[in-house]
Motif scaffolding. Structure first.
Motif, PDB file in Angstrom:
ATOM      1  N   ALA A  36       0.825  -1.209   0.000  1.00  0.00           N
ATOM      2  CA  ALA A  36       0.000   0.000   0.000  1.00  0.00           C
ATOM      3  C   ALA A  36       0.858   1.257   0.000  1.00  0.00           C
ATOM      4  N   ASN A  37       2.140   1.081   0.260  1.00  0.00           N
ATOM      5  CA  ASN A  37       3.079   2.192   0.328  1.00  0.00           C
ATOM      6  C   ASN A  37       3.853   2.271  -0.991  1.00  0.00           C
ATOM      7  N   SER A  38       3.664   3.350  -1.725  1.00  0.00           N
ATOM      8  CA  SER A  38       4.315   3.490  -3.041  1.00  0.00           C
ATOM      9  C   SER A  38       5.830   3.437  -2.934  1.00  0.00           C
ATOM     10  N   ASP A  39       6.372   4.061  -1.892  1.00  0.00           N
ATOM     11  CA  ASP A  39       7.830   4.048  -1.723  1.00  0.00           C
ATOM     12  C   ASP A  39       8.349   2.627  -1.539  1.00  0.00           C
ATOM     13  N   ASP A  40       7.594   1.803  -0.797  1.00  0.00           N
ATOM     14  CA  ASP A  40       7.990   0.412  -0.604  1.00  0.00           C
ATOM     15  C   ASP A  40       7.979  -0.348  -1.926  1.00  0.00           C
ATOM     16  N   CYS A  41       6.975  -0.074  -2.762  1.00  0.00           N
ATOM     17  CA  CYS A  41       6.904  -0.742  -4.074  1.00  0.00           C
ATOM     18  C   CYS A  41       8.130  -0.397  -4.923  1.00  0.00           C
ATOM     19  N   HIS A  42       8.498   0.865  -4.938  1.00  0.00           N
ATOM     20  CA  HIS A  42       9.695   1.285  -5.693  1.00  0.00           C
ATOM     21  C   HIS A  42      10.946   0.619  -5.121  1.00  0.00           C
ATOM     22  N   ARG A  43      11.019   0.549  -3.794  1.00  0.00           N
ATOM     23  CA  ARG A  43      12.207  -0.010  -3.139  1.00  0.00           C
ATOM     24  C   ARG A  43      12.394  -1.484  -3.490  1.00  0.00           C
ATOM     25  N   ILE A  44      11.331  -2.265  -3.416  1.00  0.00           N
ATOM     26  CA  ILE A  44      11.494  -3.709  -3.625  1.00  0.00           C
ATOM     27  C   ILE A  44      11.688  -4.054  -5.097  1.00  0.00           C
ATOM     28  N   LEU A  45      11.348  -3.134  -5.998  1.00  0.00           N
ATOM     29  CA  LEU A  45      11.527  -3.384  -7.432  1.00  0.00           C
ATOM     30  C   LEU A  45      12.902  -2.965  -7.947  1.00  0.00           C
ATOM     31  N   LYS A  46      13.717  -2.368  -7.100  1.00  0.00           N
ATOM     32  CA  LYS A  46      15.047  -1.923  -7.531  1.00  0.00           C
ATOM     33  C   LYS A  46      15.855  -3.104  -8.072  1.00  0.00           C
ATOM     34  N   ASP A  47      16.343  -2.979  -9.289  1.00  0.00           N
ATOM     35  CA  ASP A  47      17.198  -3.966  -9.962  1.00  0.00           C
ATOM     36  C   ASP A  47      16.478  -5.268 -10.333  1.00  0.00           C
ATOM     37  N   VAL A  48      15.156  -5.310 -10.200  1.00  0.00           N
ATOM     38  CA  VAL A  48      14.396  -6.529 -10.502  1.00  0.00           C
ATOM     39  C   VAL A  48      14.228  -6.690 -12.016  1.00  0.00           C
ATOM     40  N   THR A  49      14.408  -7.918 -12.487  1.00  0.00           N
ATOM     41  CA  THR A  49      14.252  -8.217 -13.915  1.00  0.00           C
ATOM     42  C   THR A  49      12.862  -8.746 -14.235  1.00  0.00           C
ATOM     43  N   ALA A  50      12.325  -9.582 -13.356  1.00  0.00           N
ATOM     44  CA  ALA A  50      10.988 -10.141 -13.549  1.00  0.00           C
ATOM     45  C   ALA A  50      10.383 -10.403 -12.182  1.00  0.00           C
ATOM     46  N   CYS A  51       9.051 -10.378 -12.131  1.00  0.00           N
ATOM     47  CA  CYS A  51       8.420 -10.588 -10.821  1.00  0.00           C
ATOM     48  C   CYS A  51       7.126 -11.371 -10.949  1.00  0.00           C
ATOM     49  N   PHE A  52       6.793 -12.022  -9.845  1.00  0.00           N
ATOM     50  CA  PHE A  52       5.510 -12.714  -9.687  1.00  0.00           C
ATOM     51  C   PHE A  52       4.711 -11.893  -8.700  1.00  0.00           C
ATOM     52  N   LEU A  53       3.624 -11.309  -9.172  1.00  0.00           N
ATOM     53  CA  LEU A  53       2.802 -10.438  -8.345  1.00  0.00           C
ATOM     54  C   LEU A  53       1.536 -11.162  -7.922  1.00  0.00           C
ATOM     55  N   VAL A  54       1.434 -11.434  -6.625  1.00  0.00           N
ATOM     56  CA  VAL A  54       0.189 -11.917  -6.036  1.00  0.00           C
ATOM     57  C   VAL A  54      -0.087 -10.999  -4.857  1.00  0.00           C
ATOM     58  N   LEU A  55      -1.357 -10.649  -4.654  1.00  0.00           N
ATOM     59  CA  LEU A  55      -1.722  -9.654  -3.653  1.00  0.00           C
ATOM     60  C   LEU A  55      -2.459 -10.294  -2.476  1.00  0.00           C
ATOM     61  N   PRO A  56      -2.461  -9.647  -1.319  1.00  0.00           N
ATOM     62  CA  PRO A  56      -3.119 -10.223  -0.135  1.00  0.00           C
ATOM     63  C   PRO A  56      -4.601 -10.475  -0.399  1.00  0.00           C
ATOM     64  N   PRO A  57      -5.118 -11.658  -0.021  1.00  0.00           N
ATOM     65  CA  PRO A  57      -6.515 -11.983  -0.306  1.00  0.00           C
ATOM     66  C   PRO A  57      -7.488 -11.145   0.512  1.00  0.00           C
ATOM     67  N   PHE A  58      -8.583 -10.760  -0.130  1.00  0.00           N
ATOM     68  CA  PHE A  58      -9.685 -10.028   0.520  1.00  0.00           C
ATOM     69  C   PHE A  58      -9.260  -8.665   1.063  1.00  0.00           C
ATOM     70  N   HIS A  59      -8.165  -8.129   0.558  1.00  0.00           N
ATOM     71  CA  HIS A  59      -7.747  -6.804   1.017  1.00  0.00           C
ATOM     72  C   HIS A  59      -8.755  -5.767   0.520  1.00  0.00           C
ATOM     73  N   PRO A  60      -9.277  -4.909   1.412  1.00  0.00           N
ATOM     74  CA  PRO A  60     -10.306  -3.945   0.983  1.00  0.00           C
ATOM     75  C   PRO A  60      -9.812  -2.920  -0.024  1.00  0.00           C
ATOM     76  N   HIS A  61      -8.475  -2.777  -0.171  1.00  0.00           N
ATOM     77  CA  HIS A  61      -7.922  -1.825  -1.134  1.00  0.00           C
ATOM     78  C   HIS A  61      -6.994  -2.545  -2.123  1.00  0.00           C
ATOM     79  N   GLU A  62      -7.396  -3.744  -2.538  1.00  0.00           N
ATOM     80  CA  GLU A  62      -6.537  -4.559  -3.391  1.00  0.00           C
ATOM     81  C   GLU A  62      -6.221  -3.875  -4.713  1.00  0.00           C
TER      82      GLU A  62
END
Length: 309
Positions: free
Chosen positions: A61-87
């Motif tokens: 939910a934190n944009s800065d965290d999303c940018h941080r964890i994607l640093k230098d990433v080539t490919a990713c598997f994105l799965v999101l928390p189930p039933f999150h009210p702001h998915e």
């Protein structure tokens, strides 16, 4: 072409069922793996289990965290928390970070998004929110593959049923309603193949269904009875009890927010009448083998449980 020595692969919600099934397939190919989780407890558990992987604690939910964890990433598997009210917001945040990474000359080449079968079902809020994420991803500049798994076999508490003398599975909806099932075993293998063969799967959407014929929980429990050698009954749990206990469990045992309970309630009402039906042809093609049948899954899972004793 993938560089298995140097490409950095990010897997989100790494403690969840889907990611747990995927990680072994990624470890066989890629040397650099980053695993995201939300809590410090999960981070420690992942570090203990995967000591050669990089573990990152981040809130999607934190944009800065999303940018941080994607640093230098080539490919990713994105799965999101189930039933999150702001998915939807979580998904958009992550895709925005992917776009920014590419715009800034980063190495990101591919996003594999685990959505859900039939995101067009607007009556199911947990499906409908993924429809918007799919649209946002498709219209982005990011190369993608969308996976659409159906109802998971792992929803059945097989370990508990094995321990009980007279096992009863309390179903959160009408046990006679039929579903198409998938096992995380097949999801993990399919996602791993897509991440190894990225270019072949660009812009593809794959429905992931393991069972060729839909099954009700009455029929599923009959299969379990056959394998365990004792009768396993399926009974319909009361609606309010089903919503309260299930959503609280998904929320880590804490009282869930009202919006989260509403998402679960809508799903249980829909499942009660309509179930969830798909087709196994695509998964059979993708895996290049017969997908895992329900009885096969039960036998494999029973063996795993017995081997852990």
């Amino acid at each position: 072409m993938p560089d298995f020595q140097n490409d950095l692969i990010l897997i989100t919600c790494a403690s969840g069922k889907q990611s747990t099934a995927l990680i072994p397939h990624i470890q066989r190919s890629y040397k650099k793996i980053r695993l995201q989780c939300n809590s410090s407890t999960s981070a420690q558990s992942l570090q203990d289990r995967y000591p050669d992987s990089e573990i990152v604690q981040a809130d999607l939910a934190n944009s800065d965290d999303c940018h941080r964890i994607l640093k230098d990433v080539t490919a990713c598997f994105l799965v999101l928390p189930p039933f999150h009210p702001h998915e939807t917001t979580l998904g958009v945040n992550f895709i925005d970070a992917c776009i920014a990474q590419k715009d800034n000359g980063g190495p990101l080449e591919h996003v594999v998004y685990s959505s859900v079968i039939h995101p067009i079902l607007t009556k199911l809020l947990n499906h409908d929110c993924k429809r918007y994420i799919e649209e946002y991803l498709i219209e982005s500049v990011v190369s993608y593959t969308i996976l659409q798994p159906t109802h998971m076999m792992e929803m059945l508490p097989l370990h508990k049923l094995m321990q009980e003398e007279k096992p009863i599975h309390s179903v959160n909806w009408n046990p006679a309603t039929r579903f198409s099932f998938v096992t995380t075993r097949d999801i993990g293998e399919a996602a791993g193949k897509v991440l190894r063969e990225r270019e072949r799967h660009v812009a593809a959407t794959y429905q992931l269904v393991s069972t060729a014929v839909p099954l009700s929980y009455v029929e599923a429990c009959a299969i379990v009875s056959k394998v365990l050698g004792k009768e396993v009954k399926a009974e319909h749990k009361g609606f309010e009890d089903a919503v309260d206990t299930s959503i609280k469990m998904i929320n880590g045992g804490k009282e869930p927010p009202k919006a989260m309970k509403e998402i679960g309630a809508r799903m249980f009402l829909y499942y009660n009448e309509r179930g969830l039906i798909g087709n196994s042809n695509v998964l059979r093609w993708l895996l290049e083998r017969e997908p895992t049948g329900y009885e096969e899954w039960v036998r494999l899972r029973v063996k795993e449980i017995e081997d852990q004793k």
